[in-house]
Design an enzyme around this catalytic site. Sequence first.
Site, PDB file in Angstrom:
ATOM      1  N   SER A 254      -1.461   4.303   2.016  1.00  0.00           N
ATOM      2  CA  SER A 254      -1.504   3.844   3.402  1.00  0.00           C
ATOM      3  C   SER A 254      -2.835   4.180   4.060  1.00  0.00           C
ATOM      4  CB  SER A 254      -0.367   4.481   4.211  1.00  0.00           C
ATOM      5  OG  SER A 254       0.879   4.013   3.781  1.00  0.00           O
TER       6      SER A 254
ATOM      7  N   ASP B 187       0.823  -1.214   0.000  1.00  0.00           N
ATOM      8  CA  ASP B 187       0.000   0.000   0.000  1.00  0.00           C
ATOM      9  C   ASP B 187       0.855   1.261   0.000  1.00  0.00           C
ATOM     10  OD1 ASP B 187       0.900   0.342   2.612  1.00  0.00           O
ATOM     11  OD2 ASP B 187      -1.091   0.307   3.535  1.00  0.00           O
ATOM     12  N   ASP B 188       2.164   1.089  -0.223  1.00  0.00           N
ATOM     13  CA  ASP B 188       3.071   2.240  -0.213  1.00  0.00           C
ATOM     14  C   ASP B 188       3.530   2.650  -1.604  1.00  0.00           C
ATOM     15  OD1 ASP B 188       3.218   2.598   2.613  1.00  0.00           O
ATOM     16  OD2 ASP B 188       4.514   0.842   2.732  1.00  0.00           O
TER      17      ASP B 188
ATOM     18  N   ASN C 290       5.268  -3.476   4.413  1.00  0.00           N
ATOM     19  CA  ASN C 290       4.795  -2.127   4.655  1.00  0.00           C
ATOM     20  C   ASN C 290       5.857  -1.311   5.375  1.00  0.00           C
ATOM     21  OD1 ASN C 290       2.436  -0.260   4.581  1.00  0.00           O
ATOM     22  ND2 ASN C 290       2.752  -0.258   6.796  1.00  0.00           N
TER      23      ASN C 290
ATOM     24  N   SER D  20       4.720  -6.456   7.459  1.00  0.00           N
ATOM     25  CA  SER D  20       4.941  -5.061   7.833  1.00  0.00           C
ATOM     26  C   SER D  20       6.221  -4.935   8.638  1.00  0.00           C
ATOM     27  CB  SER D  20       3.763  -4.531   8.660  1.00  0.00           C
ATOM     28  OG  SER D  20       2.542  -4.635   7.938  1.00  0.00           O
TER      29      SER D  20
END
Length: 335
Positions: free
Chosen positions: A65, A33-34, A136, A168
């Site tokens: 994010s 999501d980055d 993440n 993450s």
Amino acid sequence: MKHLSKICLGMALSSTLVFSPIASALNIVLTNDDSWATPNINILKSQLEAAGHDVIMSAPCTGQSGKGGAMTLMKAVPVDKSKAAQQAYCVGQTDATLAFEDYAEGTPVMAVLYGIDVAAAQVWGSAPDLVISGPNEGNNLGYMNNNSGTLGAAMVALSRGVPAIAVSGHMNTANDEAQSQLVAATVVKIVKSLEDNRPEGQALLPAYTGLNVNTPEDMTNHLGIKFTDVGWNGGGHMMAFTDDLGANREMMSYVAQSIMQRTGYDFETSYQIAVAQFTGQPGLAMESGDAGDSSDNSEGVAVSQGYITISTIDGNVQAARGKVALVSQRLVGLE
């Protein structure tokens, strides 16, 4: 059953977390999501490929994010195929001059679905063996997972019958390549363990089942792997609304990391730029708090102690049967 599966997974991983030749190549869709430009996702892609896997990267074109399971509907969504030869794609609009009604973000959910439904079908002619979402830039722990685009992508993959691992790392992985390399190496080991120990003819994980993996700040001196519950603890952080973002050190540190990544400035300079930009501005910020959960078996507690944590997830929002019984007693007579 839950504890038995955790024990079995723990035995499998603890016995195989060493470097050795990969059992067989897997078809893996990699997302995050980055954005597709982050060091984390590109380092992991390289390490997975070096281990013998075939990897399609399908990620948002821009940072997404905190988008959770967000989707852009009723709009055409562009896909950047300029790196198709490297099996890398990004999803979403990048022209910030467009009017809001014409701008279509490529969220993590949309990006991973492009990877599963379009790219995988074109490259492999079948669904992937595994989806990995991450790593993440920042941990996703406890109740914070509900808001995470990293977890949102993993969950929609599970809904499509594809095993998924959400990964993450600490925020320092945004700028510390040595830490990113160590996080990626850990993911490769986990994938190898799942492949080495899966029953013949079965998927890497049981149906609708995934993993939430978090790594601590110092991967050079981590305390080992701990099998945890998701719990409620968000790693010592709670979200709160503030009328002065510039006064919140946690949030300004996060913004400073982003500025460092874009500009190459040192942390102190980037921090001062962040403070100047956000002083007096209202918005959401991170504050200290444990959401009432201090259990040593919660992932948020364990990763703060220095462990690599692995929690088993299934995307099911159904409450435990005991809680259902308690609530139903309070709804007796409801028609």
